[in-house]
Design an enzyme around this catalytic site. Sequence first.
Site, PDB file in Angstrom:
ATOM      1  N   CYS A   1      -0.755  -8.874  -7.998  1.00  0.00           N
ATOM      2  CA  CYS A   1      -0.315  -7.846  -7.049  1.00  0.00           C
ATOM      3  C   CYS A   1      -0.860  -8.029  -5.650  1.00  0.00           C
ATOM      4  O   CYS A   1      -0.540  -7.240  -4.765  1.00  0.00           O
ATOM      5  CB  CYS A   1      -0.648  -6.475  -7.608  1.00  0.00           C
ATOM      6  SG  CYS A   1       0.261  -6.196  -9.144  1.00  0.00           S
TER       7      CYS A   1
ATOM      8  N   HIS B   1       5.960   0.168  -6.606  1.00  0.00           N
ATOM      9  CA  HIS B   1       5.049  -0.976  -6.603  1.00  0.00           C
ATOM     10  C   HIS B   1       5.809  -2.203  -7.094  1.00  0.00           C
ATOM     11  O   HIS B   1       6.029  -2.374  -8.288  1.00  0.00           O
ATOM     12  CB  HIS B   1       3.862  -0.657  -7.520  1.00  0.00           C
ATOM     13  CG  HIS B   1       2.788  -1.694  -7.519  1.00  0.00           C
ATOM     14  ND1 HIS B   1       2.860  -2.853  -6.771  1.00  0.00           N
ATOM     15  CD2 HIS B   1       1.602  -1.756  -8.175  1.00  0.00           C
ATOM     16  CE1 HIS B   1       1.770  -3.572  -6.976  1.00  0.00           C
ATOM     17  NE2 HIS B   1       0.991  -2.924  -7.829  1.00  0.00           N
TER      18      HIS B   1
ATOM     19  N   LYS C   1       3.839   3.071  -1.324  1.00  0.00           N
ATOM     20  CA  LYS C   1       4.268   2.998  -2.731  1.00  0.00           C
ATOM     21  C   LYS C   1       4.755   4.363  -3.212  1.00  0.00           C
ATOM     22  O   LYS C   1       5.482   4.460  -4.185  1.00  0.00           O
ATOM     23  CB  LYS C   1       3.136   2.496  -3.627  1.00  0.00           C
ATOM     24  CG  LYS C   1       2.816   1.021  -3.425  1.00  0.00           C
ATOM     25  CD  LYS C   1       1.815   0.501  -4.438  1.00  0.00           C
ATOM     26  CE  LYS C   1       1.430  -0.946  -4.178  1.00  0.00           C
ATOM     27  NZ  LYS C   1       0.468  -1.085  -3.051  1.00  0.00           N
TER      28      LYS C   1
ATOM     29  N   HIS D   1      -3.387   0.134  -0.656  1.00  0.00           N
ATOM     30  CA  HIS D   1      -2.718  -0.343  -1.870  1.00  0.00           C
ATOM     31  C   HIS D   1      -2.107   0.870  -2.583  1.00  0.00           C
ATOM     32  O   HIS D   1      -0.977   0.809  -3.047  1.00  0.00           O
ATOM     33  CB  HIS D   1      -3.716  -1.076  -2.756  1.00  0.00           C
ATOM     34  CG  HIS D   1      -3.118  -1.664  -3.993  1.00  0.00           C
ATOM     35  ND1 HIS D   1      -2.207  -2.691  -3.946  1.00  0.00           N
ATOM     36  CD2 HIS D   1      -3.283  -1.359  -5.301  1.00  0.00           C
ATOM     37  CE1 HIS D   1      -1.832  -2.980  -5.184  1.00  0.00           C
ATOM     38  NE2 HIS D   1      -2.475  -2.200  -6.033  1.00  0.00           N
TER      39      HIS D   1
ATOM     40  N   PHE E   1      -4.265  -7.249 -10.798  1.00  0.00           N
ATOM     41  CA  PHE E   1      -4.695  -7.806 -12.076  1.00  0.00           C
ATOM     42  C   PHE E   1      -5.265  -9.209 -11.826  1.00  0.00           C
ATOM     43  O   PHE E   1      -4.767  -9.953 -10.991  1.00  0.00           O
ATOM     44  CB  PHE E   1      -3.509  -7.903 -13.039  1.00  0.00           C
ATOM     45  CG  PHE E   1      -3.091  -6.569 -13.618  1.00  0.00           C
ATOM     46  CD1 PHE E   1      -3.644  -5.380 -13.179  1.00  0.00           C
ATOM     47  CD2 PHE E   1      -2.133  -6.516 -14.614  1.00  0.00           C
ATOM     48  CE1 PHE E   1      -3.261  -4.155 -13.722  1.00  0.00           C
ATOM     49  CE2 PHE E   1      -1.735  -5.303 -15.168  1.00  0.00           C
ATOM     50  CZ  PHE E   1      -2.297  -4.121 -14.721  1.00  0.00           C
TER      51      PHE E   1
ATOM     52  N   GLU F   1     -10.216   2.309  -4.263  1.00  0.00           N
ATOM     53  CA  GLU F   1      -9.854   1.936  -2.917  1.00  0.00           C
ATOM     54  C   GLU F   1     -10.502   2.862  -1.878  1.00  0.00           C
ATOM     55  O   GLU F   1     -10.981   2.409  -0.834  1.00  0.00           O
ATOM     56  CB  GLU F   1      -8.333   2.042  -2.847  1.00  0.00           C
ATOM     57  CG  GLU F   1      -7.760   1.467  -1.636  1.00  0.00           C
ATOM     58  CD  GLU F   1      -6.249   1.429  -1.719  1.00  0.00           C
ATOM     59  OE1 GLU F   1      -5.657   2.039  -2.637  1.00  0.00           O
ATOM     60  OE2 GLU F   1      -5.679   0.797  -0.851  1.00  0.00           O
TER      61      GLU F   1
END
Lengths: 87, 423, 404
Positions: free
Chosen positions: B170, B347, B342, B310, B406, B321
Site C-alpha cells: 500500500c 483505498h 480515502k 494515509h 502490509f 498515524e
Amino acid sequence: MSAKFTIDDLKRILREGAGTDETVDLDGDIAGSDFEELGYESLALLETGSRIEREYGISLDEDALADARTPAALVDLVNSHLAARAV
Amino acid sequence: MTNRRVVITGVGVTAPGTPGVKSFWDLLTAGRTATRRISFFDPSPFRSQVAAEVDFDAELHGLSPQEIRRMDRAAQFAVVTARQAVEDSGLEFSSVDPDRVGVTIGSAVGATMGLDEEYRTVSDGGRLELVDHRYAVPHLYNYLAPSSFATEVAWAVGAEGPSTVVSTGCTSGLDAIGYATDVIREGSADVMVAGATDAPISPITVACFDAIKATTPRNDDPEHASRPFDASRNGFVLGEGAAVFVLEELESARARGAKVYAEVAGYATRSNAFHMTGLKPDGREMAEAIRVALAQARLNPEDIDYVNAHGSGTRQNDRHETAAFKRSLGEHAYRVPVSSIKSMVGHSLGAIGSIEVAASVLAMQHDVVPPTANLHTPDPECDLDYVPLVARDWRTDAVLSVGSGFGGFQSAVVLADPGLVRS
Amino acid sequence: MSVVVTGLGVAAPTGLGVDAYWANTLAGVGALDRISRFDPSGYPARLAGEIRDFVDEDHLPGRLLPQTDRMTRLALVAADWAFADAELTPSDLPDYDIGVITASHSGGFEFGQNELRALWSKGGQYVSAYQSFAWFYAVNSGQISIRNGLRGPSSVVVSDQAGGLDAVAQARRQIRNGTSVVLAGAVDASICPWGWVAQLTSGRLSEHDDPRRAYLPFDEDAAGHVPGEGGALLVLEDGAHAAARGARVYGEIAGHASTMDPAPGRDRAPTLQKAIQRALADAGAVADEIGVVFADAAAVPELDRAEAEAITKVFGPRGVPVTAPKTGTGRLYSGAAPLDLAAALLSLREGLIPPTVNTRPSERYELDLVTGEPRRAHPRAALVVARGHGGFNSAVVLRAPDPS
C-alpha cells in the site's frame, strides 16, 4: 444434541492453520495461557476462528473472538455458540 | 547524489466516480463520496460488500480493442492515465531522446482481477487442480508478471529509458514516485512517467480482506462506509484507480517553460520490521520516514501547510498515524490541517499513494485542502485537525503525504513549491 | 563512494548455499528434470529446474510455514545464509541503517493458486487469513525485514527477469543516499500448475523432454527455455563500512544501466546494447576491462541473435568469454540475475569461468562461449546481462576487489 468443542480440537486447528512455535509445548497445560505467550498473534487467531466457523458451521461474534485471550476462553466461546445453536 | 531537482509537470488521474483530474478534484472539494455497493460481481456472500469503483470505459478513453484484450483493468488505467499526464505536461515526447525517458509504475496487487477471472476459467470453477492450459487466454503471461504495466506505459508514451514496476503493497504509489525521483537525481533519466495503478475489486481480494476483517462490514450505508479518524470507523473500503505524473529535472522543465505543479522535495521509506499486517501504536518508523523526507527537502515541520494522511479507517492505522505525526511534527501536528481522501475514494491499495499525491499537488495549485468526509465524532485518540466534512481554503505551498502498508512499509513524500526549497 | 558485496546467499536447483552451488556450477552439473511437484504429463512443457533438497522445517520456525509461499521460505533462508556469509548481524547496526530490496516476478503464485482454488471450489470463507500478503510481490522484502529486524529503506521492483539487477541498482542508490547495508537480490518460485499454465502463454517454454537438449541458448537447436526456482540474495555494503569492520569483499557493484526496448512494429532499434554501454560508462570501464560476460541466454533464436549482436558490437566478435551457467538451473525468473551476480563474483575471486552446459555453440553468433570445462582466466571485471519479457534490459558491471 450439540457437538462439544474441546481443547484438543483447538490444538489441532491451531497446528493446522497457524503452525506451532518451537519454544512452546502445545501438549502441555496451556488452557489458561495467553495466546500471545503461545506465539499466536491476531492473524493466527483470525485464521483459527475462521477454521472453527467452517468446521462447526457457526458464526463467532467478532468482538467476543477478539476478547478471548486464552485457549480456555476460546473453547468456552465456541461451546456457547454450539449450545445456542442446539437450543 | 547530484543536486538535480525533480518537479511534477503533468498530472493524470483515474479515480473512483468519473475519471479525470477535474471530476476528481470536484468530488474531493465537494466532500462527496464515491463508495457504493460493489457492482462488478454479486457481493452478497462476502462480509464487506462496498467499494469505490471507477466508471471506466476503456474504449471511450482511446484504447484499441486489442489493447483492451491484452491488458488487465489496472494496466488499462495506467495507460490511459499516463497519456493524460503526458498531454497535461505539454512536453513533446517526440522532441526528447527516448533513452532519457523512463517509467515507474507502482502496483500492490498487479493484475489480480484478470488472474482471478482466468483462474476460475482454467480451473473450471475450482474443480481442476491441474488447471487446463487449453482454456488460458493468450496474454495470461501479462497478468502473471505485472511488469507488463511498465511495458505498456513505456510503449504508450515511447519511453526507452529505465522502466520498472515498484510493488511495496500500500505504499507503492509513494515509493514509485520516490524511485523515479532517485533515477532522475542520479542522472539515469531526465523525464520519468511515474505513478501507480491498482484494480483489486475482485472476489479473491474481497475474500482475503474479509478473512482478516480489515475492510468495513458497513454494508447498509455504502456512501458513508469509509470513516477515517471517526470513532465509529471499523475498516477500510476497497477502491481502484490510478494516478500518473510526468516528473522532470527542474532546469529542463524551466527551460521549456513548463507548468510546474510541485517539486518532489523529499522522500523516504522505512520499515517497522514488526508484523506483516500489524502496526505498533507508537508510529516510530513512519515518524522517521517523515523526518528524513523533511530533512531531504530542507524544510522544517512548520513549513508543512497540509498533511495528506494515509487515513485508511482501520482501528489501528488512524491511531498509529496520528502518533507518527505528533512524533515527527511536534506541536505543528496540532496546527496543520490533516485529511484523508480515502473517506471519499476508498483505498485503492498500491494506487492510492499516487492518487493522494495528485490530491496534494491539486491542493497546492488551488490553495484548497480536501476534507475528511464522514468524520462526525472523532476518536478521542485521534485529536488533530482532520478537516471534517468541508474543504478549506488554505494557502498550501508544501505538503506531506504519507503511506503505510502490509509488509511494514512506511513512506513519506514532501511536495513543495520549488521556490520554497532551499537548494 | 563504492558499493561492495560482502555476503552471498544462494538457493539454486544446483545447490543450496554458495559452496554447493559453486562446486556444481564449475562441474557443469545440470538440475533440469521432469517436474516432480505436480504431474506435468498433460502440459506441452514438462521440465523444470527444481530445488529438491530443501526441507522447510529444517530451516524455518513452524509459525512461519502456514503463512509463506515456497519462494518466501527459500528467500528467508537465503537471507540468513547471506548475512552469515557476510559475518554480519543486522541487529548490530544502528537503527534504520540496513534495508532489504528484492525483485519479484510473479509473487507467491502457488500460495495464490491454492487460495483461488479454495475461493472458487468452496467459497470466500475458505480463503486464508494469510492470503492478503502471502502471495503479493512485496512479501519477501516484508518477511525478510521482520525476521532480521531491518528497518532501513526497503523496496520491491518488478521488471520481469531483469528485475534482479534493478533491485541491486536500487540498493546501490540507497547506500549512496546514506544507508550502510542493503540486502538485495531475488528468489522466485512458481512451479505449480497455475504458474505453469500462465508461463506457457509466453510461448517461450521449451517442449523438449530430454534435459540435455531442452535449454540450449546460442545453439542451432535453441527452442525456448526451461523454468527453474531459486535465486540469490547479496549483502551490499558501503565500501568504507565494509573496510571498517574488516569484511571480506567479493567485489564492487561498479556500474548499472537499464533500458526498455521500443514497442514491436516501431522502426527503432532494440536497446540492450545501450544498456551494456551505459553500465560500462557508469562503471568508468572500457570494454577491454571486462573479462567475462554472464549472458541472459534466452534460447529463443531471435533473442539469442539480439543478445549476441549487442555483445559483439560492444566487445567485438569472440572478443570476450561469455557464459550462461543458468543452463544448469533453468531460468529462475527474477532470481536468475542475482544468481549470475553471485557466480560472476566467485569467478572474479577464483579466476575460473564456469561453463555453459549442454549448448553446442552456433558459429553464427560469433561468441566465445565457455562450454565443457571451466575456463581458467583472471577477469578483473565482469558484466551480467538480464532481460525480461516486455522489453526490459538491465546490465551490471562488477569489479574484483582491489588486491591491495
